[in-house]
Design a protein around this motif. Structure first.
Motif, PDB file in Angstrom:
ATOM      1  N   THR A 109     -11.774 -28.436   4.955  1.00  0.00           N
ATOM      2  CA  THR A 109     -12.835 -29.404   4.676  1.00  0.00           C
ATOM      3  C   THR A 109     -13.825 -29.342   5.841  1.00  0.00           C
ATOM      4  N   VAL A 110     -15.082 -29.605   5.531  1.00  0.00           N
ATOM      5  CA  VAL A 110     -16.146 -29.599   6.535  1.00  0.00           C
ATOM      6  C   VAL A 110     -16.859 -30.934   6.446  1.00  0.00           C
ATOM      7  N   GLY A 111     -17.053 -31.569   7.587  1.00  0.00           N
ATOM      8  CA  GLY A 111     -17.625 -32.905   7.577  1.00  0.00           C
ATOM      9  C   GLY A 111     -16.526 -33.914   7.280  1.00  0.00           C
ATOM     10  N   TYR A 112     -16.910 -35.173   7.122  1.00  0.00           N
ATOM     11  CA  TYR A 112     -15.906 -36.203   6.884  1.00  0.00           C
ATOM     12  C   TYR A 112     -16.348 -37.122   5.758  1.00  0.00           C
ATOM     13  N   LYS A 113     -15.550 -37.120   4.703  1.00  0.00           N
ATOM     14  CA  LYS A 113     -15.703 -38.074   3.608  1.00  0.00           C
ATOM     15  C   LYS A 113     -14.308 -38.609   3.324  1.00  0.00           C
ATOM     16  N   GLU A 114     -14.120 -39.912   3.475  1.00  0.00           N
ATOM     17  CA  GLU A 114     -12.788 -40.497   3.324  1.00  0.00           C
ATOM     18  C   GLU A 114     -12.167 -40.155   1.969  1.00  0.00           C
ATOM     19  N   GLU A 115     -12.976 -40.173   0.896  1.00  0.00           N
ATOM     20  CA  GLU A 115     -12.431 -39.879  -0.444  1.00  0.00           C
ATOM     21  C   GLU A 115     -11.862 -38.460  -0.489  1.00  0.00           C
ATOM     22  N   GLU A 116     -12.577 -37.523   0.113  1.00  0.00           N
ATOM     23  CA  GLU A 116     -12.127 -36.130   0.150  1.00  0.00           C
ATOM     24  C   GLU A 116     -10.841 -36.015   0.965  1.00  0.00           C
ATOM     25  N   TYR A 117     -10.782 -36.694   2.091  1.00  0.00           N
ATOM     26  CA  TYR A 117      -9.575 -36.671   2.923  1.00  0.00           C
ATOM     27  C   TYR A 117      -8.392 -37.265   2.164  1.00  0.00           C
ATOM     28  N   GLU A 118      -8.658 -38.338   1.428  1.00  0.00           N
ATOM     29  CA  GLU A 118      -7.599 -38.979   0.641  1.00  0.00           C
ATOM     30  C   GLU A 118      -7.025 -37.986  -0.363  1.00  0.00           C
ATOM     31  N   GLN A 119      -7.882 -37.228  -1.026  1.00  0.00           N
ATOM     32  CA  GLN A 119      -7.446 -36.246  -2.029  1.00  0.00           C
ATOM     33  C   GLN A 119      -6.722 -35.059  -1.418  1.00  0.00           C
ATOM     34  N   ILE A 120      -7.286 -34.503  -0.351  1.00  0.00           N
ATOM     35  CA  ILE A 120      -6.788 -33.239   0.193  1.00  0.00           C
ATOM     36  C   ILE A 120      -5.710 -33.419   1.252  1.00  0.00           C
TER      37      ILE A 120
END
Length: 126
Positions: A109-120
């Motif tokens: 992942t590149v950058g920070y998005k909480e939703e993306e972190y939650e998924q991945i």
């Protein structure tokens, strides 16, 4: 496989977004290895692997809002550069790289998005 997942975060410690990303990763039970993006800048070869694993375009890895990007006038120069030149440029200056980059050796992942972190990065929970 259960238990902690080991991930590497390539980040700049003074960056608020990077600190939030690190905290998020840790709160999800990940074992986090932190790399300073300026002191341990990824090489051109490492960046090629990271970009390939991410499935993203190379241009997504440029920190377009950064001071160095603006100072070098890259907005107008990138289009005429070869892919190898772009990788060499990123590898030459950590502050040109969008951060944070998180990888477990397969996903990125590149950058920070909480939703993306939650998924991945939260797969080990539950």
């Amino acid at each position: 496989m259960t238990g902690e997942r080991k991930v590497t975060i390539i980040q700049y410690p003074k960056c608020g977004t990077c600190r939030a990303a690190l905290k998020s990763l840790q709160s999800k039970g990940n074992q986090v290895v932190s790399r300073h993006i300026v002191e341990e800048t990824p090489s051109s070869e490492e960046l090629k692997r990271i970009v390939a694993d991410s499935g993203l375009e190379l241009k997504k890895f440029f920190n377009t809002s950064g001071e160095v990007y603006r100072e070098l006038g890259l907005k107008d120069k990138l289009a005429s550069m070869s892919e190898d030149e772009k990788y060499e440029l990123l590898a030459s200056h950590g502050m040109l790289i969008k951060r944070p980059i998180v990888t477990d050796g397969r996903r990125v992942t590149v950058g920070y998005k909480e939703e993306e972190y939650e998924q991945i990065w939260n797969k080990g929970k539950g």
